[in-house]
Scaffold this motif. Structure first.
Motif, mmCIF file in Angstrom:
data_model
loop_
_atom_site.group_PDB
_atom_site.id
_atom_site.type_symbol
_atom_site.label_atom_id
_atom_site.label_comp_id
_atom_site.label_asym_id
_atom_site.label_seq_id
_atom_site.Cartn_x
_atom_site.Cartn_y
_atom_site.Cartn_z
ATOM 1 N N MET A 1 11.978 42.337 54.440
ATOM 2 C CA MET A 1 12.459 41.018 54.869
ATOM 3 C C MET A 1 12.351 40.872 56.396
ATOM 4 N N LYS A 2 12.637 41.961 57.110
ATOM 5 C CA LYS A 2 12.515 41.934 58.574
ATOM 6 C C LYS A 2 11.065 41.714 58.989
ATOM 7 N N GLU A 3 10.160 42.401 58.275
ATOM 8 C CA GLU A 3 8.735 42.249 58.574
ATOM 9 C C GLU A 3 8.254 40.844 58.243
ATOM 10 N N LEU A 4 8.754 40.302 57.096
ATOM 11 C CA LEU A 4 8.388 38.925 56.714
ATOM 12 C C LEU A 4 8.838 37.925 57.775
ATOM 13 N N LEU A 5 10.051 38.113 58.292
ATOM 14 C CA LEU A 5 10.573 37.217 59.325
ATOM 15 C C LEU A 5 9.716 37.300 60.585
ATOM 16 N N ASN A 6 9.329 38.505 60.943
ATOM 17 C CA ASN A 6 8.530 38.711 62.146
ATOM 18 C C ASN A 6 7.151 38.052 62.011
ATOM 19 N N ILE A 7 6.495 38.280 60.857
ATOM 20 C CA ILE A 7 5.161 37.706 60.626
ATOM 21 C C ILE A 7 5.234 36.189 60.583
ATOM 22 N N THR A 8 6.237 35.648 59.865
ATOM 23 C CA THR A 8 6.385 34.191 59.728
ATOM 24 C C THR A 8 6.653 33.548 61.088
ATOM 25 N N SER A 9 7.506 34.197 61.883
ATOM 26 C CA SER A 9 7.837 33.669 63.214
ATOM 27 C C SER A 9 6.600 33.611 64.101
ATOM 28 N N ASN A 10 5.810 34.682 64.109
ATOM 29 C CA ASN A 10 4.601 34.722 64.936
ATOM 30 C C ASN A 10 3.569 33.704 64.474
ATOM 31 N N THR A 11 3.431 33.565 63.153
ATOM 32 C CA THR A 11 2.472 32.598 62.612
ATOM 33 C C THR A 11 2.886 31.175 62.970
ATOM 34 N N THR A 12 4.184 30.895 62.911
ATOM 35 C CA THR A 12 4.689 29.563 63.268
ATOM 36 C C THR A 12 4.410 29.248 64.734
ATOM 37 N N LYS A 13 4.639 30.232 65.599
ATOM 38 C CA LYS A 13 4.369 30.025 67.027
ATOM 39 C C LYS A 13 2.891 29.729 67.260
ATOM 40 N N MET A 14 2.047 30.495 66.551
ATOM 41 C CA MET A 14 0.610 30.313 66.697
ATOM 42 C C MET A 14 0.189 28.913 66.241
ATOM 43 N N LEU A 15 0.747 28.481 65.111
ATOM 44 C CA LEU A 15 0.445 27.145 64.594
ATOM 45 C C LEU A 15 0.940 26.061 65.539
ATOM 46 N N ASP A 16 2.137 26.262 66.104
ATOM 47 C CA ASP A 16 2.678 25.280 67.062
ATOM 48 C C ASP A 16 1.725 25.072 68.227
ATOM 49 N N ASN A 17 1.201 26.173 68.779
ATOM 50 C CA ASN A 17 0.276 26.081 69.917
ATOM 51 C C ASN A 17 -1.035 25.416 69.538
ATOM 52 N N ILE A 18 -1.551 25.767 68.365
ATOM 53 C CA ILE A 18 -2.814 25.170 67.916
ATOM 54 C C ILE A 18 -2.653 23.673 67.699
ATOM 55 N N LEU A 19 -1.558 23.274 67.044
ATOM 56 C CA LEU A 19 -1.321 21.842 66.783
ATOM 57 C C LEU A 19 -1.050 21.081 68.080
ATOM 58 N N GLU A 20 -0.321 21.707 68.989
ATOM 59 C CA GLU A 20 -0.057 21.063 70.280
ATOM 60 C C GLU A 20 -1.354 20.898 71.066
ATOM 61 N N TRP A 21 -2.194 21.934 71.024
ATOM 62 C CA TRP A 21 -3.484 21.851 71.718
ATOM 63 C C TRP A 21 -4.342 20.748 71.112
ATOM 64 N N ALA A 22 -4.397 20.680 69.771
ATOM 65 C CA ALA A 22 -5.189 19.646 69.100
ATOM 66 C C ALA A 22 -4.691 18.261 69.476
ATOM 67 N N SER A 23 -3.369 18.093 69.533
ATOM 68 C CA SER A 23 -2.787 16.800 69.919
ATOM 69 C C SER A 23 -3.133 16.465 71.359
ATOM 70 N N PHE A 24 -3.084 17.473 72.226
ATOM 71 C CA PHE A 24 -3.385 17.276 73.653
ATOM 72 C C PHE A 24 -4.844 16.891 73.856
ATOM 73 N N GLU A 25 -5.743 17.498 73.081
ATOM 74 C CA GLU A 25 -7.177 17.232 73.215
ATOM 75 C C GLU A 25 -7.567 15.871 72.652
ATOM 76 N N MET A 26 -6.937 15.458 71.547
ATOM 77 C CA MET A 26 -7.348 14.233 70.846
ATOM 78 C C MET A 26 -6.859 12.962 71.515
#
Length: 417
Positions: free
Chosen positions: A233-258
Motif C-alpha cells: 500500500m505504501k508503494e502504491l501510494l508512492n507510485i500513484t503520487s509520482n504519476t499524478t505529479k507527472m500528469l499534472d505537469n504534462i497537462l499544465e504544459w499542454a494547456s500553456f502551449e495551446m
C-alpha cells in the motif's frame, strides 16, 4: 521598391527643375523659366497620383513622356546643340532605366534614341530653326557649367537614393529571413518536445500504471501478510503520487502551449494563499522522512494571479522533495523585500552540476529520477519559469553539487492588470 524609388527621384527632379527654372529666370530666358516652373506643378501632381492614389504605373509613364517633351522644348529654346540639353537628356535616360520594368526598357531606350536623333538632326542640318538666346560667351559657359553640375548632382542623388533603398530592402529581407529561421527553429524545437511528451506518456505513465495493476493483482490474491500488504500500500501510494505529479505537469504544459490564458488577479495574504498547498507537501515530505520547516518572516498581502504562484511553489516543493534523500531537510521561507516578495525553497539534496544549472529552465523533456527513483518529465521548472514571467516575477537558483539547492521566487507584491 520601384514605387518608393520613384517618389524619391520625383522629389530630386522637382528640386532640379526648380533650380534650372531659377537659373533661366536669372539669365532672362523667361519662357524657358516659366515652362520649367510649370513642369514643377506637373511633377507634384504625378507624385501625388503615385504616392497617395497608388497609381504608380500611370504616373511613371506620364513622367517619362512629359519630361522628354520638356527636354525637347528646352533644346529648342536653349540654343540647340550649343546649349546643355544633352546633359539633361542623359540624366533622364538614367532615371527611366532605373524605374523601368524589363518589358518597358526597350521602349524607353528606343524613345530616348528617337528624341535624341531628332534633336541632333535638327541641330546639325537646320540650326537656323533654333533661336540664339545666349547673351554672350560667358552666359553660354555658365549655362553649361550650372546645368552640367546640377545634372551630376542629380545623377549622384538618384544613385544614392537607389543604393539607400536597396540597402533598406536588403536589411528588411535579412530581418525577415532571420525571423523565419527563428520561428522555424522554435517550431522544430516545439515539435521535438511534443514528440518527447507523447513518448513519455506512452512509456513513463504506462509503466507505473502496469506496476500498480500488478501490485493490486498480488494484493487481491491474498497471499501476503499484513506487514507485506502495508508495504504494498505504501508503494502504491508512492507510485500513484509520482504519476499524478507527472500528469499534472504534462497537462499544465499542454494547456500553456495551446493557449495563452489570461491572468486571474486576486488579493490575499501569503499565509492564507499557501496554507493548503503547504499542508500537502508537509505530508509528502513526512512520508519520505524529510524535515520540512516553514518560516514566514513577513505575511504581506499580495495582489497577483494566485493560481500561477501556487503552480510555481508546487513545482519547487516537488523538486525539493524529489531530490532530497531520506533524513534530509527542506525550508520554505517568505520575506517581503520592498515592493517584492521573496519566496525561497531550500533543500539539503543532491544539488546541481554547472551543466544542469545552465539548462535548468529550458524546455527539455526527458525522464528524471529522484533519490527514491521518483520519475519526472523535466517540465516542472520550465513551467515555473514561464508562469513566473507571466506575473512579472523571476526565479533565481543557487546550488552546490552534493550539498543542496535554493530556489528563490521574486514576486511583485502588487501586479497591475
Amino acid at each position: 521598391m520601384e514605387n518608393v524609388i520613384f517618389h524619391g527621384i520625383a522629389i530630386i527632379v522637382l528640386i532640379y527643375t526648380l533650380s534650372m527654372s531659377a537659373s533661366n529666370f536669372f539669365y532672362q530666358q523667361y519662357f524657358l523659366g516659366a515652362l520649367l516652373f510649370a513642369t514643377c506643378f506637373v511633377l507634384l501632381l504625378l507624385y501625388y497620383n503615385s504616392r497617395f492614389r497608388k497609381r504608380f504605373k500611370n504616373s511613371y509613364f506620364l513622367f517619362g513622356i512629359i519630361c522628354y517633351l520638356v527636354i525637347a522644348l528646352n533644346f529648342y529654346f536653349n540654343d540647340g546643340l550649343a546649349g546643355p540639353s544633352a546633359y539633361v537628356l542623359l540624366m533622364f535616360h538614367i532615371i527611366m532605366m532605373v524605374l523601368s520594368s524589363k518589358k518597358l526598357a526597350s521602349f524607353w531606350i528606343l524613345y530616348n534614341v528617337i528624341v535624341f536623333s531628332a534633336l541632333l538632326y535638327v541641330g546639325v542640318f537646320y540650326p537656323e530653326w533654333i533661336p540664339n538666346n545666349y547673351l554672350d560667351k560667358q552666359h553660354q559657359f555658365w549655362d553649361h557649367f550650372i546645368t552640367y553640375s546640377v545634372s551630376v548632382v542629380g545623377i549622384f542623388a538618384i544613385i544614392f537614393t537607389i543604393k539607400r533603398f536597396y540597402k533598406l530592402q536588403k536589411e528588411q529581407n535579412e530581418r525577415k529571413s532571420l525571423q523565419l529561421l527563428q520561428v522555424n527553429h522554435m517550431l522544430q524545437n516545439s515539435n521535438e518536445q511534443k514528440n518527447k511528451v507523447i513518448a513519455l506518456i506512452s512509456h513513463d505513465i504506462r509503466s507505473p500504471l502496469n506496476t500498480i495493476e500488478g501490485l493490486l493483482e498480488i494484493a487481491r490474491a491474498g497471499a501476503m501478510s499484513g506487514e507485506e500488504l502495508s508495504e504494498v500500500m505504501k508503494e502504491l501510494l508512492n507510485i500513484t503520487s509520482n504519476t499524478t505529479k507527472m500528469l499534472d505537469n504534462i497537462l499544465e504544459w499542454a494547456s500553456f502551449e495551446m493557449r495563452d490564458k489570461a491572468l486571474n488577479i486576486t488579493e490575499s495574504d501569503v499565509k492564507s494563499a499557501f496554507e493548503s498547498v503547504l499542508a500537502v507537501y508537509l505530508t509528502l515530505a513526512s512520508h519520505k522522512e524529510i524535515a520540512f520547516s516553514i518560516n514566514y518572516k513577513d505575511n504581506p498581502v499580495i495582489r497577483t494571479d494566485i493560481g500561477r504562484v501556487i503552480l510555481v511553489i508546487r513545482n519547487l516543493l516537488q523538486n525539493a522533495i524529489k531530490f532530497t534523500p531520506t533524513g534530509g531537510s527542506i525550508t520554505f521561507e517568505v520575506q517581503q523585500m520592498g515592493e517584492k516578495v521573496a519566496i525561497s525553497v531550500s533543500d539539503t539534496g543532491v544539488g546541481l552540476t554547472t551543466d544542469q544549472l545552465e539548462s535548468l529552465f529550458l524546455l527539455d523533456v526527458k525522464s528524471t529520477y529522484g533519490t527514491e527513483r521518483e520519475k519526472g518529465t523535466g517540465l516542472g521548472l520550465y513551467l515555473s519559469a514561464e508562469n513566473a514571467k507571466k506575473i512579472g516575477g523571476e526565479i533565481a537558483v543557487r546550488s552546490e553539487e552534493g550539498k543542496g539547492t535554493t530556489f528563490t521566487f521574486m514576486l511583485p507584491r502588487q501586479l497591475e492588470g
